[in-house]
Each structure stands twice: as structure tokens, then as C-alpha cells.
Scaffold this motif. Structure first.
Motif: not given
Length: 249
Positions: A161, A153, A224-225, A220-222
Motif C-alpha cells: 500500500h 495483512s 485490497k489487502f 477486497i476489490l476496493t
């Protein structure tokens, strides 16, 4: 023939890990992460297939750990090597630090090799798992796939990001050494962690697993990685909370 179907998926895990190693050495860490994810999928699927077909075997157990050592042990070690090397050169370099002699001129030349503590700890954890009969329905110590996701990650956050503050933290050598030591500890700790193995689909029997999956998807939806470290942290804390309450996951 049927008994070899799970082994085929295990070998696909190992093959994915081999490809990930090549990308990691080339410092193409996004592609390395992709093939680690694919390998972990096959790792989950081989166990599912073995249980569904009723063909669990000692050979499958040994083969699974050998594949995991590549995908979830060697690759994270190389990735941490690359990150530690980049932390000494001051940032991301398209040229692999492994192949570029320039990286060793900044800071201690041996420091990046500390990343392979992750590989050594993963090997020890997998060997212990193979002879431990107390890890059939739960894990003692962080499973190597979860640890691999945690390590992978870091470059994904760097790449996708684009946050200077986060980048400065991740490429700080002290932070990377801390993560490496934390990883080696968690892999072989005595912490009992629940396994994502559903014996049935009852919410009552699998409440902790369902909650974990729902929270993980939301993160994950909010995020991400960036969600991956929080998911691993939630996994640890929810397991500890379950242990304290003596709630069977």
C-alpha cells in the motif's frame, strides 16, 4: 483409500505452513503470506471433501488442528516477532531480524518474543476446539485461520500500500502489542461466531453467510489487502448482531 483424501489435503495445509515458516524466518513476509493463504485454502477444502465423501473421522479432526497450528499458529507468531523487531529498528529491513544481531540493541531485546503469544493462544484454542462438542455448526472465539489472515495483512499493507501514515501506525510497537493482545483474547474469547459452512444453497437459510461473502468481496476489490482487518471486524460484528437477534446463521 477414499477416507484418506481429506487427510491428503490437510497434509498439504501443513506442508504449505512449513514453507511459510521458512519465508517468515527469512523475513520474506509476502511469500509467507502467500503460502498461508494456500494452506488456508487446503484447510477449507479438506473439510469440504470430508463432508462430500462422508468420511469425517476423529483422526481428521486431530490432524486438521495440528496442520492449523503450523499454518495459522506458528507462522503468525513469527510474523509478529518480525514486525515487533522491525518496530525497534525503525523500519523494514531486508535482513531477517531473527538472524541480525543488530535489532536487539534498540529497545527491550525481549519485546519481539511477545509475538509468540499468538502461537501459544492458537495452540490453546485448537486444543480446546478438539474437545468441545459445542462448536460443530459455529465457533466460540476467532478461528485460527481468520486470526492468521488478520496478522498477515499487516506486512502486506506495509509492502503493497506504500502509505507512510499507515506504515508509521503498523510499525509502532504499542500498536503491535495491542494487536497481539487483541489476537490472544479473540482466539479464546466466549464470542460465538458463525461458520462458513453451507448446508444448502438457500438464501433464507444462509442469508448471513451470503451477505458476509458479498461484503468481503466488495471490500477486497476496493481496499485490497487493507480490506482484511475490516473483513475480520465485520465478521465479529455481524456474528454479535446475529447473536443479539438470535438469528440462526
Amino acid at each position: 483409500m477414499r477416507q484418506h483424501i481429506p487427510n491428503f489435503f490437510t497434509l498439504l495445509n501443513a506442508f504449505s505452513g512449513c514453507i511459510a515458516v521458512i519465508f517468515a524466518v527469512r523475513n520474506e513476509l509476502d511469500y509467507a503470506a502467500l503460502f498461508v493463504f494456500i494452506g488456508i485454502f487446503f484447510d477449507f477444502f479438506d473439510g469440504l471433501a470430508a463432508r462430500a465423501l462422508g468420511v469425517q473421522s476423529d483422526l481428521g479432526v486431530q490432524l486438521d488442528s495440528l496442520a492449523d497450528l503450523i499454518t495459522s499458529g506458528l507462522v503468525p507468531g513469527i510474523v509478529m516477532f518480525q514486525l515487533l523487531a522491525m518496530s525497534q529498528t525503525g523500519g523494514w529491513n531486508a535482513t531477517s531480524p531473527i538472524l541480525d544481531e543488530g535489532w536487539s540493541g534498540v529497545g527491550p531485546a525481549f519485546l519481539p518474543f511477545a509475538g509468540f503469544l499468538i502461537t501459544l493462544s492458537s495452540a490453546f484454542r485448537l486444543a480446546r476446539f478438539n474437545i468441545d462438542e459445542d462448536q460443530l455448526s459455529s465457533f466460540i472465539g476467532l478461528p485460527t485461520p481468520a486470526n492468521a489472515l488478520l496478522i498477515l495483512s499487516l506486512p502486506l499493507v506495509l509492502l503493497f500500500h506504500g502509505n507512510d501514515y499507515l506504515n508509521s501506525i503498523i510499525l509502532n510497537p504499542w500498536f503491535l502489542i495491542f494487536v497481539t493482545l487483541l489476537s490472544t483474547y479473540l482466539l479464546n474469547s466466549k464470542i460465538r461466531l458463525f461458520a462458513l459452512k453451507f448446508g444448502n444453497w438457500s438464501f433464507k437459510d444462509n442469508a448471513l453467510r451470503y451477505i458476509f461473502v458479498i461484503v468481503s468481496l466488495a471490500l477486497i476489490l476496493t481496499l485490497k489487502f487493507l480490506a482484511i482487518p475490516f473483513i475480520v471486524l465485520f465478521y465479529l460484528l455481524s456474528s454479535l448482531f446475529s447473536n443479539i437477534l438470535s438469528v440462526k446463521p
